[in-house]
Scaffold this motif. Sequence first.
Motif, PDB file in Angstrom:
ATOM      1  N   PRO A 192     -18.800   3.801   6.429  1.00  0.00           N
ATOM      2  CA  PRO A 192     -17.832   4.916   6.578  1.00  0.00           C
ATOM      3  C   PRO A 192     -16.011   4.233   6.659  1.00  0.00           C
ATOM      4  O   PRO A 192     -15.507   5.123   6.385  1.00  0.00           O
ATOM      5  CB  PRO A 192     -17.998   5.403   7.957  1.00  0.00           C
ATOM      6  CG  PRO A 192     -18.678   4.010   8.701  1.00  0.00           C
ATOM      7  CD  PRO A 192     -19.543   3.517   7.486  1.00  0.00           C
ATOM      8  N   LEU A 193     -16.212   2.772   6.801  1.00  0.00           N
ATOM      9  CA  LEU A 193     -14.834   2.351   6.535  1.00  0.00           C
ATOM     10  C   LEU A 193     -14.427   1.546   5.050  1.00  0.00           C
ATOM     11  O   LEU A 193     -13.698   0.757   5.094  1.00  0.00           O
ATOM     12  CB  LEU A 193     -14.669   1.248   7.663  1.00  0.00           C
ATOM     13  CG  LEU A 193     -14.517   2.156   9.029  1.00  0.00           C
ATOM     14  CD1 LEU A 193     -14.036   0.804  10.156  1.00  0.00           C
ATOM     15  CD2 LEU A 193     -13.622   3.235   9.138  1.00  0.00           C
ATOM     16  N   ALA A 194     -15.720   1.819   4.237  1.00  0.00           N
ATOM     17  CA  ALA A 194     -15.401   1.113   2.884  1.00  0.00           C
ATOM     18  C   ALA A 194     -15.203  -0.294   3.034  1.00  0.00           C
ATOM     19  O   ALA A 194     -14.425  -0.832   2.534  1.00  0.00           O
ATOM     20  CB  ALA A 194     -14.333   1.732   2.119  1.00  0.00           C
ATOM     21  N   SER A 195     -16.450  -1.026   3.691  1.00  0.00           N
ATOM     22  CA  SER A 195     -16.440  -2.179   3.747  1.00  0.00           C
ATOM     23  C   SER A 195     -15.165  -2.915   4.561  1.00  0.00           C
ATOM     24  O   SER A 195     -14.670  -4.035   4.276  1.00  0.00           O
ATOM     25  CB  SER A 195     -16.567  -2.933   2.594  1.00  0.00           C
ATOM     26  OG  SER A 195     -18.035  -2.615   2.180  1.00  0.00           O
ATOM     27  N   GLY A 196     -14.636  -2.085   5.337  1.00  0.00           N
ATOM     28  CA  GLY A 196     -13.202  -2.483   5.890  1.00  0.00           C
ATOM     29  C   GLY A 196     -12.118  -2.241   5.439  1.00  0.00           C
ATOM     30  O   GLY A 196     -10.965  -2.474   6.132  1.00  0.00           O
ATOM     31  N   LEU A 197     -12.073  -1.458   4.255  1.00  0.00           N
ATOM     32  CA  LEU A 197     -10.738  -1.449   3.408  1.00  0.00           C
ATOM     33  C   LEU A 197     -10.006  -0.186   4.305  1.00  0.00           C
ATOM     34  O   LEU A 197      -8.746   0.034   4.295  1.00  0.00           O
ATOM     35  CB  LEU A 197     -11.077  -0.779   2.128  1.00  0.00           C
ATOM     36  CG  LEU A 197      -9.959  -0.379   1.273  1.00  0.00           C
ATOM     37  CD1 LEU A 197      -9.277  -1.586   0.631  1.00  0.00           C
ATOM     38  CD2 LEU A 197     -10.302   0.271  -0.065  1.00  0.00           C
ATOM     39  N   LEU A 198     -10.814   0.918   4.953  1.00  0.00           N
ATOM     40  CA  LEU A 198     -10.121   1.890   5.751  1.00  0.00           C
ATOM     41  C   LEU A 198      -9.813   1.415   7.146  1.00  0.00           C
ATOM     42  O   LEU A 198      -9.052   2.293   7.904  1.00  0.00           O
ATOM     43  CB  LEU A 198     -10.929   3.088   5.670  1.00  0.00           C
ATOM     44  CG  LEU A 198     -11.043   3.601   4.414  1.00  0.00           C
ATOM     45  CD1 LEU A 198     -12.042   4.618   4.460  1.00  0.00           C
ATOM     46  CD2 LEU A 198      -9.837   4.047   3.664  1.00  0.00           C
ATOM     47  N   SER A 199      -9.725   0.244   7.602  1.00  0.00           N
ATOM     48  CA  SER A 199      -9.396  -0.168   8.719  1.00  0.00           C
ATOM     49  C   SER A 199      -7.917  -0.539   8.781  1.00  0.00           C
ATOM     50  O   SER A 199      -7.327  -0.721   9.835  1.00  0.00           O
ATOM     51  CB  SER A 199     -10.165  -1.423   9.144  1.00  0.00           C
ATOM     52  OG  SER A 199      -9.929  -2.617   8.408  1.00  0.00           O
ATOM     53  N   GLY A 200      -7.343  -0.852   7.651  1.00  0.00           N
ATOM     54  CA  GLY A 200      -5.987  -1.268   7.653  1.00  0.00           C
ATOM     55  C   GLY A 200      -5.571  -2.502   7.425  1.00  0.00           C
ATOM     56  O   GLY A 200      -4.794  -3.018   7.498  1.00  0.00           O
ATOM     57  N   LYS A 201      -7.038  -3.681   7.661  1.00  0.00           N
ATOM     58  CA  LYS A 201      -6.957  -4.801   7.328  1.00  0.00           C
ATOM     59  C   LYS A 201      -6.340  -5.248   5.923  1.00  0.00           C
ATOM     60  O   LYS A 201      -5.788  -6.526   5.954  1.00  0.00           O
ATOM     61  CB  LYS A 201      -8.321  -5.298   7.790  1.00  0.00           C
ATOM     62  CG  LYS A 201      -8.407  -6.926   7.622  1.00  0.00           C
ATOM     63  CD  LYS A 201     -10.002  -7.232   8.007  1.00  0.00           C
ATOM     64  CE  LYS A 201     -10.303  -8.919   7.615  1.00  0.00           C
ATOM     65  NZ  LYS A 201     -11.243  -9.182   7.987  1.00  0.00           N
ATOM     66  N   TYR A 202      -6.552  -4.831   5.035  1.00  0.00           N
ATOM     67  CA  TYR A 202      -6.314  -4.999   3.721  1.00  0.00           C
ATOM     68  C   TYR A 202      -4.943  -4.464   3.192  1.00  0.00           C
ATOM     69  O   TYR A 202      -4.728  -3.129   3.480  1.00  0.00           O
ATOM     70  CB  TYR A 202      -7.641  -4.775   2.784  1.00  0.00           C
ATOM     71  CG  TYR A 202      -8.845  -5.268   3.204  1.00  0.00           C
ATOM     72  CD1 TYR A 202      -9.165  -6.791   2.687  1.00  0.00           C
ATOM     73  CD2 TYR A 202      -9.611  -4.804   3.975  1.00  0.00           C
ATOM     74  CE1 TYR A 202     -10.205  -7.337   2.926  1.00  0.00           C
ATOM     75  CE2 TYR A 202     -10.902  -5.363   3.969  1.00  0.00           C
ATOM     76  CZ  TYR A 202     -11.133  -6.872   3.695  1.00  0.00           C
ATOM     77  OH  TYR A 202     -12.183  -7.339   4.135  1.00  0.00           O
ATOM     78  N   LYS A 203      -4.301  -5.286   2.624  1.00  0.00           N
ATOM     79  CA  LYS A 203      -2.905  -4.808   1.995  1.00  0.00           C
ATOM     80  C   LYS A 203      -2.598  -5.172   0.533  1.00  0.00           C
ATOM     81  O   LYS A 203      -3.208  -6.248   0.173  1.00  0.00           O
ATOM     82  CB  LYS A 203      -1.652  -5.430   2.922  1.00  0.00           C
ATOM     83  CG  LYS A 203      -1.959  -5.118   4.134  1.00  0.00           C
ATOM     84  CD  LYS A 203      -1.596  -3.893   4.642  1.00  0.00           C
ATOM     85  CE  LYS A 203      -1.493  -3.469   6.215  1.00  0.00           C
ATOM     86  NZ  LYS A 203      -1.584  -2.166   6.312  1.00  0.00           N
ATOM     87  N   PRO A 204      -2.234  -4.381  -0.259  1.00  0.00           N
ATOM     88  CA  PRO A 204      -1.803  -4.819  -1.680  1.00  0.00           C
ATOM     89  C   PRO A 204      -0.865  -5.984  -1.714  1.00  0.00           C
ATOM     90  O   PRO A 204       0.221  -6.169  -0.665  1.00  0.00           O
ATOM     91  CB  PRO A 204      -1.388  -3.455  -2.239  1.00  0.00           C
ATOM     92  CG  PRO A 204      -0.763  -2.722  -1.012  1.00  0.00           C
ATOM     93  CD  PRO A 204      -1.594  -3.038   0.149  1.00  0.00           C
ATOM     94  N   SER A 205      -1.088  -6.884  -2.538  1.00  0.00           N
ATOM     95  CA  SER A 205      -0.244  -8.166  -2.593  1.00  0.00           C
ATOM     96  C   SER A 205      -0.005  -8.635  -4.125  1.00  0.00           C
ATOM     97  O   SER A 205      -1.103  -9.143  -4.530  1.00  0.00           O
ATOM     98  CB  SER A 205      -0.763  -9.086  -1.670  1.00  0.00           C
ATOM     99  OG  SER A 205       0.058 -10.409  -1.918  1.00  0.00           O
ATOM    100  N   GLU A 206       1.032  -8.199  -4.732  1.00  0.00           N
ATOM    101  CA  GLU A 206       1.265  -8.655  -5.993  1.00  0.00           C
ATOM    102  C   GLU A 206       0.100  -8.456  -7.012  1.00  0.00           C
ATOM    103  O   GLU A 206      -0.407  -9.120  -7.544  1.00  0.00           O
ATOM    104  CB  GLU A 206       1.619 -10.117  -6.267  1.00  0.00           C
ATOM    105  CG  GLU A 206       2.727 -10.570  -5.352  1.00  0.00           C
ATOM    106  CD  GLU A 206       3.356 -11.836  -5.510  1.00  0.00           C
ATOM    107  OE1 GLU A 206       2.518 -12.561  -6.015  1.00  0.00           O
ATOM    108  OE2 GLU A 206       4.381 -12.317  -4.835  1.00  0.00           O
ATOM    109  N   GLY A 207      -0.204  -7.236  -6.948  1.00  0.00           N
ATOM    110  CA  GLY A 207      -1.445  -6.584  -7.940  1.00  0.00           C
ATOM    111  C   GLY A 207      -2.836  -7.098  -7.485  1.00  0.00           C
ATOM    112  O   GLY A 207      -3.721  -6.571  -7.963  1.00  0.00           O
ATOM    113  N   SER A 208      -3.025  -7.724  -6.422  1.00  0.00           N
ATOM    114  CA  SER A 208      -4.264  -7.950  -5.846  1.00  0.00           C
ATOM    115  C   SER A 208      -4.170  -7.620  -4.478  1.00  0.00           C
ATOM    116  O   SER A 208      -3.611  -6.532  -4.141  1.00  0.00           O
ATOM    117  CB  SER A 208      -4.567  -9.667  -5.785  1.00  0.00           C
ATOM    118  OG  SER A 208      -5.705  -9.870  -5.111  1.00  0.00           O
ATOM    119  N   PHE A 209      -4.978  -8.192  -3.375  1.00  0.00           N
ATOM    120  CA  PHE A 209      -4.814  -7.921  -2.176  1.00  0.00           C
ATOM    121  C   PHE A 209      -5.263  -9.106  -1.301  1.00  0.00           C
ATOM    122  O   PHE A 209      -5.542  -9.954  -1.585  1.00  0.00           O
ATOM    123  CB  PHE A 209      -5.832  -6.665  -1.570  1.00  0.00           C
ATOM    124  CG  PHE A 209      -7.366  -7.334  -1.734  1.00  0.00           C
ATOM    125  CD1 PHE A 209      -7.974  -7.562  -0.728  1.00  0.00           C
ATOM    126  CD2 PHE A 209      -8.095  -7.198  -3.249  1.00  0.00           C
ATOM    127  CE1 PHE A 209      -9.379  -7.729  -0.681  1.00  0.00           C
ATOM    128  CE2 PHE A 209      -9.260  -7.635  -2.969  1.00  0.00           C
ATOM    129  CZ  PHE A 209     -10.049  -7.997  -1.735  1.00  0.00           C
TER     130      PHE A 209
END
Length: 370
Positions: free
Chosen positions: A215-232
């Motif tokens: 339900p959190l898309a493997s943690g993506l929806l937790s706010g842990k991941y941020k976009p960074s120069e075209g990657s994350f």
Amino acid sequence: MSVDTYYTLGRSGLRVSRLALGTMTFGTEWGWGADEDTARQLFNTYVDAGGNFIDTADLYTNGTSEAWIGKFVAERKLRDRVVIATKFSYNAEPGNPNAGGNGRKNILRAVEGSLKRLGTDYIDLYILHTWDRITPAEEVMRSLDDLVRSGKVRHVGLSDTPAWYAARAQTLAEWRGYEPLTTLQLEYSLVERNIENEFVPLGLELGMGVMVWSPLASGLLSGKYKPSEGSFSGGGRLDTLRDSQNPAFQKISERNWQIISELETVAKELDRSMAQVALNWTANQPGVGSVIIGATKLTQLQDNLKALDFQISSELSDRLQTVSRPKSQFPYSYFESEIQGMIHGGKPVGLKPAGYYPHIFIESAGAGVS
């Protein structure tokens, strides 16, 4: 609505928590996950909060997950209080084609292994993990029915199968008097909503509650991941496994960053974490019976367990619905308002409301499971 409020799963009499404890993280064999002491702490925190629904699989961490669950349940003498769901399909013996898949030979082999690792003589919910594209639904449903009749399994379900296959399996069960499917375990979240086209209506019509994974898309929806120069950036499973062939970990896209941005804004307005809002939204969608939450740290689980303690207003929910709405595809585009108006003479279609099949729930008598 707290974790110690129990709903019946599908059309069965099995009463489960709206939030289930996912234990794919129990064990470190895969390069990430929780050690035994941490896993025990996660388990105890969940059941002390009143949770009763534990999800695992024979594949998870090469069997460690099942073994630890069996140990933790025995330590607390909770076997009659918890509902254990486990799954079969995947092959742990390279070179042996019958040590995996969904044929009768592997089902009967796999259930014995799970019973032994779990240290129990029955499984509450036994689930086909993934469609193998080979085994007929007739063979699967007869084999599962045999396990129920033998007393080794109480309820059965399917995970990650085509909707047509699930519909055929449930129809066979009804026609031949087999144990019916109680649940469909499927991926569902703000960034993965494709089950709304077929599976949600299927579950509502044929009595299968959707048991949501990721339900959190493997943690993506937790706010842990941020976009960074075209990657994350952010580390964790998405970072570790982004180059794998597993589609569950291919979550990075411009569309998903837009969803995350709106989710972050809504979470701030509600003064809740992004994970809580994402879980709350998913748990309250039509057809959803239970949502699996997993964690490697106690703080993550404690935060997730508060996900049902608040309501999302219709205005905020609409914003999340809008930003995450999937692009309509054929033939589903023909089932929308303009085309349907041509069929029904310009009158409203008259679909049944989402709550037409009401959930039955029972408030717990106590604050936790002891």
